[in-house]
Scaffold this active site. Structure first.
Site, mmCIF file in Angstrom:
data_model
loop_
_atom_site.group_PDB
_atom_site.id
_atom_site.type_symbol
_atom_site.label_atom_id
_atom_site.label_comp_id
_atom_site.label_asym_id
_atom_site.label_seq_id
_atom_site.Cartn_x
_atom_site.Cartn_y
_atom_site.Cartn_z
ATOM 1 N N CYS A 105 -4.457 6.207 4.623
ATOM 2 C CA CYS A 105 -3.661 5.835 5.779
ATOM 3 C C CYS A 105 -4.581 5.504 6.951
ATOM 4 C CB CYS A 105 -2.714 6.958 6.157
ATOM 5 S SG CYS A 105 -1.806 6.465 7.612
ATOM 6 N N GLY A 106 -4.570 4.256 7.350
ATOM 7 C CA GLY A 106 -5.442 3.825 8.440
ATOM 8 C C GLY A 106 -4.996 4.330 9.799
ATOM 9 N N HIS A 107 -3.685 4.265 10.056
ATOM 10 C CA HIS A 107 -3.252 4.660 11.411
ATOM 11 C C HIS A 107 -3.512 6.154 11.632
ATOM 12 C CE1 HIS A 107 0.564 6.559 10.034
ATOM 13 N NE2 HIS A 107 0.509 7.138 11.206
ATOM 14 N N ASP A 293 6.362 0.903 8.748
ATOM 15 C CA ASP A 293 5.199 1.257 9.559
ATOM 16 C C ASP A 293 5.299 0.570 10.920
ATOM 17 O OD1 ASP A 293 2.772 2.035 10.531
ATOM 18 O OD2 ASP A 293 1.605 1.329 8.814
ATOM 19 N N GLY A 298 -3.317 0.198 8.718
ATOM 20 C CA GLY A 298 -4.772 0.115 8.553
ATOM 21 C C GLY A 298 -5.232 -0.069 7.121
ATOM 22 N N SER A 299 -4.611 0.646 6.184
ATOM 23 C CA SER A 299 -5.058 0.494 4.788
ATOM 24 C C SER A 299 -4.716 -0.906 4.291
ATOM 25 C CB SER A 299 -4.449 1.575 3.898
ATOM 26 O OG SER A 299 -3.063 1.692 4.127
HETATM 27 O O1 LIG Z 1 -2.043 2.586 8.613
HETATM 28 C C1 LIG Z 1 -1.808 2.838 7.417
HETATM 29 O O2 LIG Z 1 -2.618 2.602 6.533
HETATM 30 C C2 LIG Z 1 -0.519 3.479 7.071
HETATM 31 N N1 LIG Z 1 0.501 3.624 8.073
HETATM 32 C C3 LIG Z 1 1.709 4.083 7.376
HETATM 33 C C4 LIG Z 1 1.558 3.492 6.011
HETATM 34 C C5 LIG Z 1 0.076 3.409 5.735
HETATM 35 O O3 LIG Z 1 -0.329 4.527 4.981
#
Ligand SMILES: O=C(O)[C@H]1NCC[C@@H]1O
Length: 381
Positions: A105-107, A293, A298-299
């Site tokens: 998870c990027g965020h 999201d 981010g991912s």
């Molecule tokens: O930023 C992300 O990668 C994520 N945000 C919620 C779903 C992903 O895992």
């Protein structure tokens, strides 16, 4: 009774769980800092299984109503993993959502970059004081062991605190593409209205991995000529129906989600609707149990940069801006993704974004609570 007595509860089934809440481009991260039981298993992936099998009540309690909500996202800190023990990571983390436990998870990584610098509580982060700070650049380096592998963060730090005015960045695990321009036949029974109206039965998608597997599709392919930015109100529900149908069709096609080393990572996490912009892309990401999201994901920035490299749209050292339909509302609220290095397993991508604190809570469950794990509500379309 004194309600604050509840906060002292030590019963493992109900004990207080302390969290710190943050948001990254509007997407929440509920960071579990205290009260989570020790997880069984030697490896982080074994601990991830244990979380799902033995302690899922805690995830449900924190992610669902009335303590959370259907769009909540969580990060469970794991101080000891096989890679913290070998000296290859500083701390581990498990990510969770409305359905279970994700692999990247990027965020949340961006939010954790700030939180892990700002916490000086060694019970929460035992290796906090061993982090390397570079006085010249002002950056502190942090190695986060996520289920997909080690993610390398850089956080601007001043006097032991993260700098809220600067982006947190991270270098992800190698990202790669497993299918390009894949034509997916949508059986008549599950075709959504827009596709039927367009008199089409096929949808073209790309599949790429950025710590988790994503199916990438344009709004036009799904039958929405107005693009992804038209997603609001009733249209959002239509996007939900279309992406859920596509996910159900793709999910069983295991060969599309092959990971070179780790079977636990081999599944489709999300269908993301993407659209090019002059500066990069805007996206609408449906992940896990069709959560949306709020951040630019981010991912999936990692996955999309890998795809852009393969398509010849980005070269090593080049990057672009990634927005969500929410981040677009505020200038500078999106992510930047840069192709940093080609390695044998894929592309190393740098992701940059900003996160902010929103609060801290202590959650309890009273002994006679009839819904200790909360609930989810599905509103009729
Ligand atoms: O930023 C992300 O990668 C994520 N945000 C919620 C779903 C992903 O895992």
């Amino acid at each position: 009774m004194d309600v604050f007595e509840l906060l002292l509860d030590q019963n493992p089934a109900t004990r207080t769980v302390n969290v710190v809440d943050m948001h990254t481009s509007g997407e929440p991260t509920r960071i579990v800092v205290k009260g989570y039981p020790e997880l069984d298993g030697n490896t982080l992936l074994e601990k991830r299984r244990c979380a799902g099998e033995k302690h899922d009540d805690i995830r449900q309690r924190l992610m669902r109503e009335p303590r959370g909500h259907g769009e909540m996202y969580g990060a469970i800190l794991v101080p000891e993993t096989e890679l913290t023990r070998s000296g290859d990571a500083d701390i581990g983390v498990l990510f969770c959502h409305n359905e279970g436990y994700s692999t990247m998870c990027g965020h949340a990584t961006i939010a954790l970059g700030r939180f892990l610098i700002d916490t000086h509580d060694l019970d929460i982060f035992p290796r906090r004081n061993a982090l390397q700070h570079d006085e010249t650049t002002g950056l502190t380096a942090l190695r986060l062991h996520a289920p997909c592998g080690v993610v390398h963060l850089s956080v601007y730090t001043d006097d032991g605190h993260s700098d809220a005015t600067r982006s947190v960045s991270f270098l992800g695990v190698p990202s790669f593409v497993t299918a390009r321009d894949l034509e997916v036949e949508i059986p008549r029974a599950v075709q959504w209205k827009r596709l039927r109206d367009a008199q089409r039965s096929r949808v073209k998608v790309d599949i790429a991995y950025g710590g988790a597997f994503y199916a990438l599709v344009s709004a036009e392919e799904l039958g929405f000529p107005g693009g992804v930015r038209a997603a609001s109100g009733a249209t959002l529900a239509e996007f939900d129906e279309a992406t859920a149908a596509l996910k159900r069709i793709l999910y069983p096609r295991k060969a599309l989600f092959a990971h070179p080393t780790e079977p636990d990572l081999e599944y489709l996490y999300s269908v993301m609707v993407v659209e090019r912009t002059p500066k990069g892309e805007v996206g609408l990401c449906f992940f896990a149990g069709q959560q949306i999201d709020r951040s630019p994901t981010g991912s999936c920035v990692m996955a999309r940069v890998a795809l852009a490299v393969e398509q010849g749209r980005l070269k090593m050292g080049e990057g672009c801006e990634y927005e969500s339909v929410v981040s677009l509302l505020n200038e500078g609220n999106g992510f930047r993704g840069t192709a940093v290095e080609q390695v044998p397993e894929g592309v190393i991508v740098k992701v940059e974004g900003r996160a902010f604190y929103t609060g801290a809570s202590s959650f309890v469950v009273e002994e006679h609570d009839m819904m200790p794990t909360g609930f989810t509500i599905a509103l009729p379309p």
